[in-house]
Write an enzyme that holds these catalytic residues in place. Structure first.
Site, mmCIF file in Angstrom:
data_model
loop_
_atom_site.group_PDB
_atom_site.id
_atom_site.type_symbol
_atom_site.label_atom_id
_atom_site.label_comp_id
_atom_site.label_asym_id
_atom_site.label_seq_id
_atom_site.Cartn_x
_atom_site.Cartn_y
_atom_site.Cartn_z
ATOM 1 N N PRO A 153 41.479 46.250 40.433
ATOM 2 C CA PRO A 153 40.946 46.920 41.625
ATOM 3 C C PRO A 153 41.641 46.471 42.901
ATOM 4 C CG PRO A 153 39.177 46.033 40.257
ATOM 5 C CD PRO A 153 40.454 45.467 39.731
ATOM 6 N N CYS A 154 41.679 47.363 43.877
ATOM 7 C CA CYS A 154 42.174 47.035 45.218
ATOM 8 C C CYS A 154 41.004 46.459 46.001
ATOM 9 C CB CYS A 154 42.722 48.271 45.912
ATOM 10 S SG CYS A 154 43.357 47.945 47.571
ATOM 11 N N GLN A 155 41.064 45.174 46.286
ATOM 12 C CA GLN A 155 39.982 44.503 46.997
ATOM 13 C C GLN A 155 40.548 43.724 48.176
ATOM 14 O OE1 GLN A 155 39.163 42.666 43.174
ATOM 15 N NE2 GLN A 155 37.022 43.262 43.331
ATOM 16 N N ASN A 182 47.976 49.682 40.667
ATOM 17 C CA ASN A 182 46.891 49.669 41.642
ATOM 18 C C ASN A 182 46.933 50.967 42.438
ATOM 19 O OD1 ASN A 182 44.910 48.713 43.637
ATOM 20 N ND2 ASN A 182 45.413 46.670 42.863
ATOM 21 N N VAL A 183 45.896 51.202 43.229
ATOM 22 C CA VAL A 183 45.841 52.410 44.050
ATOM 23 C C VAL A 183 46.828 52.298 45.214
ATOM 24 C CG1 VAL A 183 43.464 52.936 43.425
ATOM 25 C CG2 VAL A 183 43.912 51.475 45.402
#
Length: 440
Positions: free
Chosen positions: A114-116, A160-161
């Protein structure tokens, strides 16, 4: 720290690249890489062999481990059951640090995470390494690579996004710079590309950043690596004429990156392609170069007699879908500040055109309710319907029925919404394996 070495009884001149798959989902990286075959005199098996995989859905939604159960069923004959791990990766690595579990030996680590917010909470004593915010999965990748020590995998392939290259909004590009600084500290040189799968002929417009990293003593010509010679440039060709390169350095201390990078910038310095070696960055905005066949949404559709009745839309439902797909201007109020504003959104094509690639499949694609984000098509007989899960599988490059392992239609859609387009992985994998074979 002990490294578990799996038995290998196959005597090939060149062995397959052993792969650890993190955040495995329903196996997108595995499916993509297992299609990389080299049948020449030197290469007798698949170019890659996944030897260990981890998939864990945190408590909440979904409540069951549907993706893991699909992965487990599809790869039961390829990976030993004890090497398919349905546990929180943080807990697994805690046990490795405690000496009660071993890391699997591999040459390559892959995963989509996830992109966090990757900000570093604080620097820790050198002996313990660097840790960031709890629960942020990038830090578990970093910790795992650190635990490997001098036996860390030679290759990384991560996904990733696309917003990763420009987040967060108050320090544009900081999160990606932290990641690059971490990889540089571990000795990796890095390539990245923001790839729209439809630009390379796939039937879904899914944009994702693919990050390839390698342990190497070779000095890279960064501009040539980006434009023509790199793994990603070879696997996913670009139009290399008249590229405008941007160069800059990032700190080799991720904590310094976290506190100082990107302040006052309205845009990220990271463009949609780039290369890093020893914290020196070369980046450019590139365009795909592709002249092959382009697949469309229509290419993934099943026959009408395979579509259950509940996927067809009634006349009342069609009107609801038209409303959700239409343009709107709606008065709203911020409940915290009391500020009134107009929420606006443009119209979308309804039904989805069959002669173009599908839009990005989201986790909310399943279920019968009308939605702006979901796909709807019209059949040859003039009926409107939603996409069935088998079509979602195919649009992402999985075999038809891949997620049909006991999940509901909504659960299957959720899993595919979290997946990647496996053909992009296959293209990059072919180039990695080709170079690995040449070195061996």
């Amino acid at each position: 720290m002990a490294i578990k070495k799996p038995a290998n009884t196959v005597k090939n001149l060149v062995q397959p690249i052993r792969v650890v798959e993190l955040f495995a989902g329903v196996g997108g990286f595995h499916v993509g890489l297992e299609g990389v075959n080299f049948r020449g005199a030197k290469w007798k098996n698949n170019g890659f062999k996944v030897v260990w995989a981890n998939q864990w859905e945190p408590p909440g939604s979904p409540k069951k481990q549907y993706a893991f159960e699909c992965y487990q069923e599809r790869f039961a004959k390829k990976i030993p059951a004890e090497n398919m791990i349905n546990e929180d990766l943080a807990v697994v690595l805690d046990e490795v640090e405690a000496g009660v579990r071993q890391l699997p030996e591999c040459e390559m680590l892959v995963g989509g995470f996830p992109c966090q917010d990757y900000s570093v909470a604080r620097p820790l004593p050198q002996a313990k390494g660097l840790r960031g915010k709890k629960g942020v999965l990038w830090w578990e990748i970093y910790r795992m690579l650190s635990l490997y020590g001098d036996k860390r995998p030679k290759y990384l392939l991560l996904e990733n996004v696309d917003r990763m290259l420009k987040s967060p909004k108050d320090q544009r590009g900081r999160d990606f710079a932290i990641m690059l600084s971490c990889l540089a500290n571990l000795g990796y040189s890095v390539e990245w590309r923001d790839v729209n799968a439809a630009d390379y002929g796939y039937p879904q417009r899914r944009r994702r950043v693919f990050i390839y990293a390698e342990l190497t003593d070779e000095k890279w010509d960064l501009e040539k690596r980006l434009s023509a010679d790199g793994v990603e440039a070879k696997a996913l060709p670009i139009t290399s004429e008249n590229l405008c390169y941007s160069e800059f350095e990032i700190p080799n201390d991720p904590y310094e990156v976290s506190t100082s990078f990107g302040h006052g910038k309205s845009t990220s310095p990271f463009l949609n392609a780039g290369v890093m070696q020893h914290c020196h960055i070369v980046t450019a905005r590139v365009q795909a170069k592709y002249s092959g066949k382009s697949h469309t949404l229509e290419s993934a559709l099943v026959c009408e007699d395979e579509v259950p009745e509940e996927f067809y839309l009634s006349e009342d439902a069609i009107e609801k879908w038209k409303y959700h797909k239409g343009g709107k201007k709606i008065p709203r109020m911020n409940k915290t500040t009391g500020h009134e504003y107009i929420y606006a959104e443009g119209s979308m094509v309804f039904p989805d055109p069959l002669n173009r690639p599908a839009r990005t499949i989201l986790t909310s694609e399943g279920g019968g309710s009308a939605s702006r984000a979901k796909h709807a098509v019209v059949t040859e007989s003039g009926k409107f319907r939603r996409l069935v899960p088998d079509e979602l599988d195919v649009l992402s490059g999985f075999p038809k029925g891949w997620t049909g392992t006991g999940m509901t239609d909504a659960q299957r859609a959720f899993c595919i919404g979290n997946a990647l387009v496996v053909g992009i992985v296959r293209q990059i994998g072919k180039e990695i394996a080709r170079r690995h074979q040449a070195v061996e």
